[in-house]
Each structure stands twice: as C-alpha cells, then as structure tokens.
Design an enzyme around this catalytic site. Structure first.
Site, short mmCIF file in Angstrom:
data_model
loop_
_atom_site.label_atom_id
_atom_site.label_comp_id
_atom_site.label_asym_id
_atom_site.label_seq_id
_atom_site.Cartn_x
_atom_site.Cartn_y
_atom_site.Cartn_z
N CYS A 199 43.23 38.67 40.74
CA CYS A 199 42.92 37.42 41.43
C CYS A 199 41.45 37.48 41.83
O CYS A 199 40.75 38.43 41.52
CB CYS A 199 43.78 37.26 42.69
SG CYS A 199 45.55 37.30 42.39
N GLU A 208 47.64 45.31 42.41
CA GLU A 208 49.08 45.51 42.33
C GLU A 208 49.40 46.82 43.04
O GLU A 208 48.73 47.83 42.81
CB GLU A 208 49.59 45.63 40.89
CG GLU A 208 49.22 44.49 39.97
CD GLU A 208 47.84 44.65 39.39
OE1 GLU A 208 47.46 45.78 39.02
OE2 GLU A 208 47.11 43.66 39.35
#
EC number: 6.3.5.4
Length: 561
Positions: free
Chosen positions: A2, A77
């Site tokens: 992101c 993540e």
C-alpha cells in the site's frame, strides 16, 4: 503493498499538502483516504490501498473500539498475526493482519511489538493518550519508508520519497528527506501544537540474530550442530516454511520466473504448496527477455517442468531504453546496476497488471546476498571475508535489490513477496560456518543447490545453472542489455560533459557516460537528493569499472545458452 503518508504539525493548509500524497497513488489503486486526527488539526494520515486481506475493514488509518486513542497506518504483511492472536488471546475486531500491532503495542510497548512481527512492514503509530508517535520498518526494508523532520518539529512520513519532496514548511532551507533505517523504530513526543520531538531511535532486530518471534513460529526449535545433512534439511524446512506463510492472500498469487536458481526454487515450492493448500487457480509464472535470451529459454523449461500457466513477455532494447526515464522516477535512485535490472522488472510488472489478475507476486530477491550468489564471491580472499561481505549486502538491500523489487512492482499496484528474506531462514543461513557458505568446485551458492539435490523440485540443469545477472539475462549472450544502453547513451552524453562530472556531482561522482546520464535524469526529478544513495553497487575483490557480471573474467555463459 500500500502507500502510507502522514504529517504531524504541518505549517501549511492540509488540503494543499495532501496533493503530495497523490504522488504515491500507484501503490494502492483500490481506494484512498485522508483523515485528520481528533484534537490535532494540523496532523493528518493519508492511505492508498491495495486490498489483499480483509475487503471490509482494510482501510486505514486503522482504529478499533478497544483502543480509540491508537491510530495506525502501515504497509506490509504480518505473517504470524493469527499465531500471536491465539498465543496472547487477543480479541480481534477485524480480519486485518495489521490489527496485531495495536494489541501488541498496548500490551508490551513499541520495542517488543516490533520484534514479535514476522513479516515485512513500515508503520506510523499514533498514541494520542500518551502523546507519542512511533515509526518502524522491517529488518531488510522490504517495505519502504522515508521521513522528513524540520528543525521546529514538523514530521512528514511517506512510503516513497516523492510524496515528501514538495511538502511545504516554514524553514528557509529544504528539509532533509531520508530513508528510514531498516530494523529500527523511532519514538517521538507529540506536543500540543502537533509538532514532534524525536526522543529515541533504536534497532529492534539485526539480520544475524534469531528473531524474537521464532518461538511462535510453525517450525519448532532448529536442530543444533553443523553436520552437512542436518544443515541441508534445515535449509529445506525453513525455505518451505517461508513460502508457505506467504500464501496469506485473498487475491491471486503469481511468481516472477527468470529461470535462474532462486526464482525457480520459489516458483516450484509455490506450486507444490498451492496444491497442498488447494488454491482454486493455477499458479501463473512470468518471464521477460528478448527472444533468444538465456532467461526466457531457462524459464520456459522450469515452467514446463513444474506445470504453471506460463507467460512470456518479449521486449526490444528500444522499448527498454524508452522506459528508463519512467523507471528512474519510480526508483528514486541513480545506481547503475539497479536501473539496468529494473527495466525488465518494470515492464513485466506492467504486463502482469494489464493482462492478468495476479496481484500478489513471489520473487527470488535476497538469495544472492544471503547465499553468496554473485560471481565475484569466487574471488573472496577467505571464507570469513565472504561471510562479512554477505552480511554487508544484506544490510544494504534496501538501497539496491529490495528497492528495485518494491518500486518496479509497486509502480503497477502489485504486492511483492520475497521468501528468501524470511527472518528465520536468513538468521540460520548467516549463522552457518563461513566455509560452508562459500562457492565450491567453481559453483556459487553450492550449499543452497546441494540442499535441493535429489528433491526433483526443479530440473537438474536449472539447479546447477550458472548465475546470470538479471539485467543481462534478459538479452542474448551475444549482446548484453548493458551494451545496448551504453550504445544509446553514447549519443546522449559527450566527453566534455563527463569531464564536468566531479564539479557537477561531488557526491557519488559518475565515472562513465551511462552513470552520468542516469544522474541527470535523477536530478531532473529529485534535485539535491543525491545522498539517498551512499555508494554505487559494485562487485568486490576485483578491479571492476562496471557492475555487470558479464564484464568479469570469471563469467562464462552456459554452453547450452
């Protein structure tokens, strides 16, 4: 993957500043949000989302009812978030992996929180109750983060430097924009006026240390001793575990495949585990090169052997040359070998985004640094020298290969996953005796290759295929990609310009026309920001003037190529 962006204590109108955040919109094509902070009108978060986990609650800044005073913006993540949730009996409000950061911070504080995270991440955490701001970045800097801090305490943070270079502030001189150091966290006091004061910068993990989260991993305690068969078995176990934990995704998974050892092992293990986990789609693999390139031919063999839905992207040197300027804009560097290697990766990422539905992309990055895969390691004076240089390369990944891999994929809204940079795998490999890790019988990465011998994971000819530089393997052995670039640049830069290089560019002075050309393009987009690169990537223990493996006297192409 992101894009995160945050301001604390902005001097200017936030609506004006927010236009800078749009420069990283490519990192999160699915949605974006700007949000002011309650009680701090000059503080703001910006977030560009690529939806991988939790379609409903995945927007950021992430806040939960239990801790209304915490605001989190993160990129990455966390592969062990469910194990930690169970271990510490945390009550989740969302399915977002990043929620674990809020619970860990509230329970243990910032340092232990960061050290328990198994994954890749860059985060900005705001605690309004205790008036603190925290920044942190993963061990190898797989996820990028830059920060800008003015003398009077205005802090700005962004995934890429381009989101900060034009932010306005009250200082007369430009504020320094710097990459946040991998493996570190920083603590700021937040003042009533929204400005901050840095009070602590510390390392929470080093690449040679067994990570604190190892005790909560799927793999139990590792066997002791350095008996060869034990070591090889442990390498296989940790590598399989590294790939398995990275299957965490609600979007389609694919894999870059150059046909070299590293990407072939990743792709083969991915296919094996995808079958075990019963993924509902075939794994797609992607190779790029000119028609007769060694990489295209080798990748084709691997894809047929492991049974993937294989895609080949052919590009011409002219197409590559046309992409160079765009590539430098996304990379934010002028390093020679990084730019050369990025063009192919940038073009194949563009293809993946436009022509397929694969979004999570596995890759073999990090293996060369970890396992002494560069050809110049054959010239290492001693095993100890080789081990020391391998560790140096690991620490510098965020300036070179990891930077390339992130920016070229992020430019097209893809999320990259790199199993060879798994914390447990790297810590174990770097702990092995130096003499076990050096090239053997004229073959680099001998231990890694030997660990998978007889496993039938990939064809033997690929398992023992000689290292080929990614930037050169995309073109034929007859003529390197670097030669095409240099021939083109010959007409773009003249001798008198190069003579002026020391005066024009005193930091990391370009010594060749190619280096001068890249520096000019970099300066066009990022004037005065040369310090982002501390040095050029060059092979060690040889008197090299060019980073390409094909220029070394130890380079010999495979006979069948």
């Amino acid at each position: 993957m992101c894009g995160i962006w945050a301001l604390f204590g902005s001097d200017d109108c936030l609506s004006t500043q927010c236009t800078c955040a749009m420069k990283i919109a490519h990192r999160g094509p699915d949605a974006f949000r700007f949000e002011n902070v309650n009680g701090f009108t000059n503080c703001c978060f910006g977030f560009h989302r690529l939806a991988i986990v939790d379609q409903l609650y995945g927007m950021q800044p992430l806040r939960i009812k239990k801790f209304p005073f915490l605001w989190l913006c993160y990129n990455g993540e966390i592969y062990n978030h469910l194990r930690l949730k169970e271990k510490f009996d945390f009550n989740y409000q969302t399915k977002v992996d990043g929620e674990i950061l809020l619970h860990l911070y509230e329970r243990f504080g910032i340092e232990k929180m960061a050290s328990l995270l198994d994954g890749v991440f860059a985060f900005v955490l705001l605690d309004t109750a205790n008036r603190k701001v925290f920044l942190g970045r993963d061990t190898y800097g797989v996820r990028p983060m830059f920060r800008m801090l003015t003398d009077d305490g205005f802090l700005a943070v962004c995934s890429e430097a381009k989101g900060l270079t034009e932010i306005t502030h009250s200082m007369a001189t430009p504020a320094e924009v710097i990459p946040f150091l991998p493996g570190h966290f920083e603590v700021f006091n937040l003042k009533a006026n929204g400005k901050v004061e840095s009070v602590q910068l510390d390392r929470f993990h080093s690449c040679t240390d067994e990570p604190a989260h190892a005790v909560h991993d799927n793999v139990p305690a590792l066997p002791s001793g350095f008996e060869l068969e034990t070591v090889k078995g442990t390498i296989r176990t940790l590598f399989e575990n590294a790939v398995r934990k990275r299957l965490m995704a609600h979007r389609r998974i694919g894999c870059l495949l150059s046909g070299g050892l590293d990407s072939s092992l990743v792709a083969a293990m991915l296919v094996k585990l995808a079958k075990e986990e019963e993924l509902k789609y075939p794994i797609q693999t992607f190779a790029i090169g000119t028609e007769d390139s060694p990489d295209i031919l080798a990748a084709r063999k691997v894809a047929a052997y492991i049974g993937t839905e294989h895609h080949e992207v052919n590009f011409t040197p002219e197409e590559g040359i046309r992409a160079v300027q765009e590539v430098i804009f996304h990379l934010e560097t002028y390093d020679i070998t990084t730019i050369r290697a990025s063009v192919g990766m940038y073009l194949i990422s563009k293809y993946i985004r436009e022509k397929t539905d694969s979004v999570v992309i596995f890759s073999g990055e990090g293996s060369d640094e970890l396992t002494q895969g560069y050809l110049y390691f054959h010239k290492a004076p001693t095993p100890e020298d080789a081990a020391e240089d391998s560790e140096r390369l690991m620490k510098e990944l965020y300036m070179f290969d990891v930077l390339r891999a992130d920016r070229t994929t992020a430019a097209h809204g893809l999320e990259l996953r790199v199993p060879f940079l798994d914390h447990r795998l790297t810590a174990y490999y770097l702990s092995l005796p130096p003499e076990m890790r050096v090239p053997k019988d004229g073959v680099e990465k001998f231990l890694l290759r030997d660990s998978f011998k007889g496993m039938n994971l990939i064809p033997d000819e690929i398992l023992w295929r000689r290292k080929e530089a990614f930037s050169d393997g995309v073109t034929s052995v007859k003529r390197s990609w670097s030669t095409y670039l240099q021939d083109h640049i010959e007409s773009e830069v003249n001798d008198s310009q190069l003579e002026m290089a020391p005066k024009l560019y005193p930091h990391c002075t370009p010594k060749t026309k190619e280096a001068f050309y890249y520096r000019q393009l970099f300066d066009k987009y990022y004037p005065g920001r040369a310090s982002w690169l501390s040095h050029y990537w060059m092979p060690g223990w040889v008197s090299a003037t060019d980073p390409s493996a094909r220029t070394l006297d130890i380079y010999k192409p495979d006979k069948n190529e």
